[in-house]
Scaffold this motif. Structure first.
Motif, PDB file in Angstrom:
ATOM      1  N   THR A   1      11.469  11.120  16.496  1.00 11.48           N
ATOM      2  CA  THR A   1      11.040  10.038  15.599  1.00 11.48           C
ATOM      3  C   THR A   1      10.028  10.560  14.593  1.00 11.48           C
ATOM      4  O   THR A   1       9.426  11.623  14.775  1.00 11.48           O
ATOM      5  N   VAL A   2       9.816   9.795  13.538  1.00  9.95           N
ATOM      6  CA  VAL A   2       8.777  10.118  12.561  1.00  9.95           C
ATOM      7  C   VAL A   2       7.415  10.063  13.230  1.00  9.95           C
ATOM      8  O   VAL A   2       6.532  10.883  12.956  1.00  9.95           O
ATOM      9  N   SER A   3       7.238   9.107  14.134  1.00 12.55           N
ATOM     10  CA  SER A   3       5.970   8.979  14.856  1.00 12.55           C
ATOM     11  C   SER A   3       5.665  10.243  15.662  1.00 12.55           C
ATOM     12  O   SER A   3       4.535  10.753  15.652  1.00 12.55           O
ATOM     13  N   GLU A   4       6.683  10.771  16.344  1.00  8.21           N
ATOM     14  CA  GLU A   4       6.503  11.998  17.124  1.00  8.21           C
ATOM     15  C   GLU A   4       6.213  13.179  16.192  1.00  8.21           C
ATOM     16  O   GLU A   4       5.352  14.014  16.478  1.00  8.21           O
ATOM     17  N   PHE A   5       6.941  13.234  15.080  1.00  8.71           N
ATOM     18  CA  PHE A   5       6.698  14.280  14.084  1.00  8.71           C
ATOM     19  C   PHE A   5       5.261  14.237  13.579  1.00  8.71           C
ATOM     20  O   PHE A   5       4.575  15.260  13.514  1.00  8.71           O
ATOM     21  N   LYS A   6       4.794  13.029  13.220  1.00  7.08           N
ATOM     22  CA  LYS A   6       3.439  12.907  12.665  1.00  7.08           C
ATOM     23  C   LYS A   6       2.381  13.278  13.708  1.00  7.08           C
ATOM     24  O   LYS A   6       1.354  13.884  13.374  1.00  7.08           O
ATOM     25  N   LYS A   7       2.620  12.936  14.951  1.00 11.54           N
ATOM     26  CA  LYS A   7       1.681  13.296  16.014  1.00 11.54           C
ATOM     27  C   LYS A   7       1.570  14.817  16.123  1.00 11.54           C
ATOM     28  O   LYS A   7       0.460  15.369  16.225  1.00 11.54           O
ATOM     29  N   ALA A   8       2.706  15.502  16.067  1.00 12.08           N
ATOM     30  CA  ALA A   8       2.703  16.970  16.115  1.00 12.08           C
ATOM     31  C   ALA A   8       2.026  17.543  14.873  1.00 12.08           C
ATOM     32  O   ALA A   8       1.225  18.494  14.965  1.00 12.08           O
ATOM     33  N   TRP A   9       2.325  16.970  13.721  1.00 14.76           N
ATOM     34  CA  TRP A   9       1.739  17.423  12.450  1.00 14.76           C
ATOM     35  C   TRP A   9       0.220  17.276  12.475  1.00 14.76           C
ATOM     36  O   TRP A   9      -0.516  18.215  12.137  1.00 14.76           O
ATOM     37  N   ASP A  10      -0.255  16.110  12.893  1.00 16.71           N
ATOM     38  CA  ASP A  10      -1.700  15.848  12.908  1.00 16.71           C
ATOM     39  C   ASP A  10      -2.440  16.779  13.882  1.00 16.71           C
ATOM     40  O   ASP A  10      -3.604  17.119  13.654  1.00 16.71           O
ATOM     41  N   SER A  11      -1.773  17.202  14.933  1.00 13.59           N
ATOM     42  CA  SER A  11      -2.425  18.061  15.935  1.00 13.59           C
ATOM     43  C   SER A  11      -2.618  19.479  15.434  1.00 13.59           C
ATOM     44  O   SER A  11      -3.368  20.262  16.033  1.00 13.59           O
ATOM     45  N   LYS A  12      -1.946  19.824  14.312  1.00 17.87           N
ATOM     46  CA  LYS A  12      -2.000  21.198  13.809  1.00 17.87           C
ATOM     47  C   LYS A  12      -2.815  21.333  12.531  1.00 17.87           C
ATOM     48  O   LYS A  12      -2.975  22.429  12.017  1.00 17.87           O
ATOM     49  N   LYS A  13      -3.328  20.218  12.029  1.00 18.71           N
ATOM     50  CA  LYS A  13      -4.082  20.291  10.765  1.00 18.71           C
ATOM     51  C   LYS A  13      -5.451  20.911  10.956  1.00 18.71           C
ATOM     52  O   LYS A  13      -6.044  20.811  12.006  1.00 18.71           O
TER      53      LYS A  13
ATOM     54  N   GLN B   1      -1.216  22.426  -8.185  1.00 14.03           N
ATOM     55  CA  GLN B   1      -2.482  23.153  -8.419  1.00 14.03           C
ATOM     56  C   GLN B   1      -3.630  22.560  -7.601  1.00 14.03           C
ATOM     57  O   GLN B   1      -4.712  23.157  -7.515  1.00 14.03           O
ATOM     58  N   LEU B   2      -3.415  21.399  -7.006  1.00 13.68           N
ATOM     59  CA  LEU B   2      -4.454  20.777  -6.183  1.00 13.68           C
ATOM     60  C   LEU B   2      -4.692  21.610  -4.930  1.00 13.68           C
ATOM     61  O   LEU B   2      -3.842  22.397  -4.501  1.00 13.68           O
ATOM     62  N   SER B   3      -5.830  21.402  -4.307  1.00  7.14           N
ATOM     63  CA  SER B   3      -6.126  22.098  -3.054  1.00  7.14           C
ATOM     64  C   SER B   3      -5.128  21.677  -1.982  1.00  7.14           C
ATOM     65  O   SER B   3      -4.537  20.596  -2.038  1.00  7.14           O
ATOM     66  N   VAL B   4      -4.946  22.540  -0.990  1.00  6.88           N
ATOM     67  CA  VAL B   4      -4.068  22.212   0.131  1.00  6.88           C
ATOM     68  C   VAL B   4      -4.568  20.948   0.818  1.00  6.88           C
ATOM     69  O   VAL B   4      -3.769  20.094   1.236  1.00  6.88           O
ATOM     70  N   GLU B   5      -5.877  20.785   0.890  1.00  2.00           N
ATOM     71  CA  GLU B   5      -6.464  19.607   1.552  1.00  2.00           C
ATOM     72  C   GLU B   5      -6.035  18.313   0.856  1.00  2.00           C
ATOM     73  O   GLU B   5      -5.676  17.332   1.517  1.00  2.00           O
ATOM     74  N   LYS B   6      -6.046  18.305  -0.478  1.00  5.65           N
ATOM     75  CA  LYS B   6      -5.646  17.099  -1.213  1.00  5.65           C
ATOM     76  C   LYS B   6      -4.156  16.823  -1.055  1.00  5.65           C
ATOM     77  O   LYS B   6      -3.729  15.667  -0.957  1.00  5.65           O
ATOM     78  N   ARG B   7      -3.373  17.881  -1.008  1.00 10.93           N
ATOM     79  CA  ARG B   7      -1.938  17.700  -0.823  1.00 10.93           C
ATOM     80  C   ARG B   7      -1.616  17.230   0.595  1.00 10.93           C
ATOM     81  O   ARG B   7      -0.710  16.428   0.803  1.00 10.93           O
TER      82      ARG B   7
END
Length: 289
Positions: A277-289, A142-148
């Motif tokens: 790698t997780v690092s590559e995944f997180k870099k891609a994830w952060d670029s789309k937020k 039920q939390l906002s998408v931002e908090k999740r």
């Protein structure tokens, strides 16, 4: 014929085990105010308070009702996990304070964190996890998408660190996530099965982990368990907290389309299609937020 459970009472807390067990050693640590006795790992855990300070005590050596193995194996797993909490010590991981061998068992003492476990199966089993208003998972959804997204960032930052230290996450799922709804702080708990990287699946289909979050290789004997495996896990957790868990359809997804596409690539059944790698995944994830 099944043996009747044996009731134990410590301070004002009661719980049942398969047989009698001596817990008098707990008295020296303080007053027990809660117990977590429904795990199938062979561990039982206690909340203990002493002079206003709370600790979480995980213990192996008895026979909890949900445990079908041998206490000696649970003791071995817990004692073997202790170096992990030291090597992977991190602000986002619950903090190990001490460990010792009471009687013929093994105990690990952690700082108390008042967060709630997102997979509280001992209180909210089955459908109640998704629908009961007091279920931590329901409240989290039920939390906002931002908090999740903020909670996911904690999870991803920690596992990026795990990767940088030369380890792979094993048996990470929503039951490893604690969330404090009063402060919106997320912590990781229970990294007992994490391993040096790379590793292999030495158990086949019954490799450690919740089926909801396991990659295809975590069901195959001899398959590699490595960074790409953890990329899958990170994507699966995203679908668990922002989408339809094992239903990867966009209609169940609550964040933007770009993040959906990153998560979908992460959970590709074909390992070669995932991020390396997780690092590559997180870099891609952060670029789309």
């Amino acid at each position: 014929m099944n043996q009747l459970p044996v009731r134990h009472i410590i301070d004002n807390v009661s719980f049942d085990l398969q047989e009698q067990h001596d817990f008098t050693w707990l008295q020296s640590l303080g007053t027990v105010f809660c117990v977590f006795d429904q795990q199938d790992s062979g561990n039982i855990s206690f909340g203990i308070e002493n002079n206003g300070i709370k600790h979480f005590v995980k213990y192996a050596g008895c026979r909890p009702l949900a445990f079908s193995g041998e206490p000696i194996d649970a003791i071995s797993r817990l004692s073997t996990a202790i170096p992990l909490y030291k090597t992977l010590k991190h602000p986002y991981l619950i903090n190990l304070i001490n460990h010792f061998e009471p009687n013929n068992g093994y105990a690990a003492i952690f700082e108390w964190f008042k967060g709630e476990c997102l997979h509280s199966h001992w209180l909210f089993a089955g459908k109640a996890k998704q629908t009961h208003p007091e279920s931590p998972f329901y409240k989290f959804k039920q939390l906002s998408v931002e908090k999740r997204l903020q909670a996911l960032n904690t999870i991803y930052e920690f596992h990026k660190f795990v990767e940088s230290q030369g380890y792979v996450a094993v048996d990470f799922y929503d039951g490893s996530i604690l969330y404090d709804f009063s402060t919106d702080v997320t912590k990781i708990c229970d990294i007992d099965f994490y391993r040096p990287a790379p590793s292999v699946n030495d158990m086949g289909e019954n490799f450690w982990g919740a089926r909801r979050f396991k990659s295809p290789e975590e069901f195959i004997l001899g398959a590699p368990i490595d960074a790409k495996t953890n990329v899958f896990t990170m994507g699966a957790i995203a679908f668990g907290l922002l989408g339809g868990e094992m239903d990867h359809s966009f209609s169940k997804w609550e964040a933007n389309k770009s993040l959906y596409e990153v998560a979908l690539r992460a959970v590709s059944k074909e390992r070669e299609r995932r991020y390396i790698t997780v690092s590559e995944f997180k870099k891609a994830w952060d670029s789309k937020k």
